[in-house]
Structures are given as C-alpha cells and as structure tokens.
Design a protein around this motif. Structure first.
Motif, mmCIF file in Angstrom:
data_model
loop_
_atom_site.group_PDB
_atom_site.id
_atom_site.type_symbol
_atom_site.label_atom_id
_atom_site.label_comp_id
_atom_site.label_asym_id
_atom_site.label_seq_id
_atom_site.Cartn_x
_atom_site.Cartn_y
_atom_site.Cartn_z
ATOM 1 N N VAL A 29 0.755 -1.257 -0.086
ATOM 2 C CA VAL A 29 -0.040 -0.088 -0.153
ATOM 3 C C VAL A 29 1.076 1.363 -0.048
ATOM 4 C CG1 VAL A 29 -0.096 -0.055 2.687
ATOM 5 C CG2 VAL A 29 -2.041 0.980 1.197
ATOM 6 N N VAL A 30 0.335 2.432 -0.654
ATOM 7 C CA VAL A 30 1.127 3.627 -0.712
ATOM 8 C C VAL A 30 0.017 4.537 0.154
ATOM 9 C CG1 VAL A 30 1.941 5.649 -1.941
ATOM 10 C CG2 VAL A 30 2.505 2.873 -2.613
ATOM 11 N N PHE A 31 0.320 5.248 1.108
ATOM 12 C CA PHE A 31 -0.677 6.273 1.740
ATOM 13 C C PHE A 31 -0.096 7.424 1.675
ATOM 14 C CE2 PHE A 31 -3.015 7.932 5.333
ATOM 15 C CZ PHE A 31 -4.094 6.925 5.155
ATOM 16 N N LYS A 32 -0.917 8.491 1.333
ATOM 17 C CA LYS A 32 -0.572 9.862 1.392
ATOM 18 C C LYS A 32 -1.265 10.695 2.047
ATOM 19 C CE LYS A 32 1.482 9.569 -3.184
ATOM 20 N NZ LYS A 32 1.787 10.226 -4.741
ATOM 21 N N SER A 33 -0.728 11.538 3.009
ATOM 22 C CA SER A 33 -1.619 12.244 4.037
ATOM 23 C C SER A 33 -0.944 13.566 4.521
ATOM 24 C CB SER A 33 -2.247 11.321 5.049
ATOM 25 O OG SER A 33 -2.942 12.282 6.140
ATOM 26 N N VAL A 81 5.005 3.914 2.392
ATOM 27 C CA VAL A 81 4.824 2.747 1.732
ATOM 28 C C VAL A 81 4.982 1.608 2.340
ATOM 29 C CG1 VAL A 81 5.905 1.686 -0.422
ATOM 30 C CG2 VAL A 81 5.887 3.987 -0.318
ATOM 31 N N GLY A 82 3.954 0.626 2.198
ATOM 32 C CA GLY A 82 4.040 -0.580 2.949
ATOM 33 C C GLY A 82 3.219 -0.802 4.190
ATOM 34 N N LYS A 83 2.310 -2.193 4.226
ATOM 35 C CA LYS A 83 1.703 -2.348 5.385
ATOM 36 C C LYS A 83 2.078 -2.314 6.670
ATOM 37 C CE LYS A 83 -2.101 -5.684 6.149
ATOM 38 N NZ LYS A 83 -2.617 -7.139 5.463
ATOM 39 N N ASP A 114 2.406 0.874 11.658
ATOM 40 C CA ASP A 114 3.001 1.701 12.898
ATOM 41 C C ASP A 114 2.302 3.030 12.982
ATOM 42 O OD1 ASP A 114 4.767 -0.405 13.354
ATOM 43 O OD2 ASP A 114 6.398 0.496 12.177
ATOM 44 N N TYR A 115 2.382 3.644 11.815
ATOM 45 C CA TYR A 115 1.627 5.040 11.762
ATOM 46 C C TYR A 115 0.334 5.086 12.336
ATOM 47 C CZ TYR A 115 -0.815 8.996 9.571
ATOM 48 O OH TYR A 115 -1.654 10.092 9.183
ATOM 49 N N VAL A 152 -6.880 -2.305 -0.341
ATOM 50 C CA VAL A 152 -6.470 -1.223 -0.706
ATOM 51 C C VAL A 152 -5.221 -1.049 -0.972
ATOM 52 C CG1 VAL A 152 -6.491 1.308 0.236
ATOM 53 C CG2 VAL A 152 -8.352 -0.149 0.989
ATOM 54 N N LYS A 153 -4.821 -0.452 -2.272
ATOM 55 C CA LYS A 153 -3.285 -0.347 -2.732
ATOM 56 C C LYS A 153 -3.015 0.966 -2.559
ATOM 57 C CE LYS A 153 -4.096 -0.152 -7.762
ATOM 58 N NZ LYS A 153 -3.977 -0.815 -8.942
#
Length: 115
Positions: free
Chosen positions: A30-34, A49-51, A56-57, A106-107
């Motif tokens: 997964v790539v998560f942007k916020s 980047v990465g599950k 951790d986030y 979710v990718k």
C-alpha cells in the motif's frame, strides 16, 4: 465487498480502535499519502509505503487520539476506487480516495482534510 459495506466495516474498525481489523483492509505494498503524515511523523513527503509502516503510523495515531471516532458522511464509488467522506474527531472533514487491487485490498490512499 460492495463499497457501502466496505465503508461501514472500515469506519467500525476505526471506531473500535482495532488496529489489526483496520490494517486488514490494506495490501502489503500500500501507498498512503496524507498531510497528517507530514505533521505526525515530521515527514515532508507525507507518504508511507508498505503495510508494516502503515501499521506503525496508525498505531501512533490511535495512541495520540484515544477518543478517535469517525462519522461517515458519504461513500462515493468510482472505477476500482471509492471516496470516503467523513467527520473527523477534530470537528473537520476528511476525504480519502482508496484504490483497490485485484484481491479487494486497498493499494493506494490519498487523504485530504478540510473544515
């Protein structure tokens, strides 16, 4: 899983503060942007980047906001993605565009915040 069903499960997992249930929705790559990543992790890129790193986030977020509760306003369906629009615990609104892989995980996520 249909988009409205997914949205309900996703919101319920967050409101239960169940980290493993939350993270189960995401693909390993997964790539998560916020912009919250920029603030909470002091990371100018605002991207995870990465599950494993996402877990951790989310863990930090759950610890920093023990009364965290989301209220779903709407779920909009696209082609291979949905947009979740919800009230956040700070009194503002959040929109997250979630793109899914072929396995229904979710990718990618792009989160946006407003009043």
């Amino acid at each position: 899983m249909e988009s409205k069903e997914f949205a309900k499960e996703w919101i319920d997992a967050w409101n239960a503060h169940d980290l493993e249930r939350i993270i189960s929705h995401y693909a390993d790559d997964v790539v998560f942007k916020s912009p919250v990543i920029q603030k909470l992790l002091n990371d100018p890129a605002g991207e995870i980047v990465g599950k494993s790193k996402l877990r951790d986030y989310f863990s930090v977020g759950l610890k920093n906001y023990p009364n965290l509760k989301f209220e779903l306003v709407n779920c909009l369906e696209g082609v291979g993605n949905i947009l979740l629009y919800y009230k956040n615990p700070l009194g503002g609104h959040t929109a997250e565009s979630l793109e899914f892989n072929d396995e229904g995980k979710v990718k990618s996520v792009v989160a946006s915040y407003g009043q």
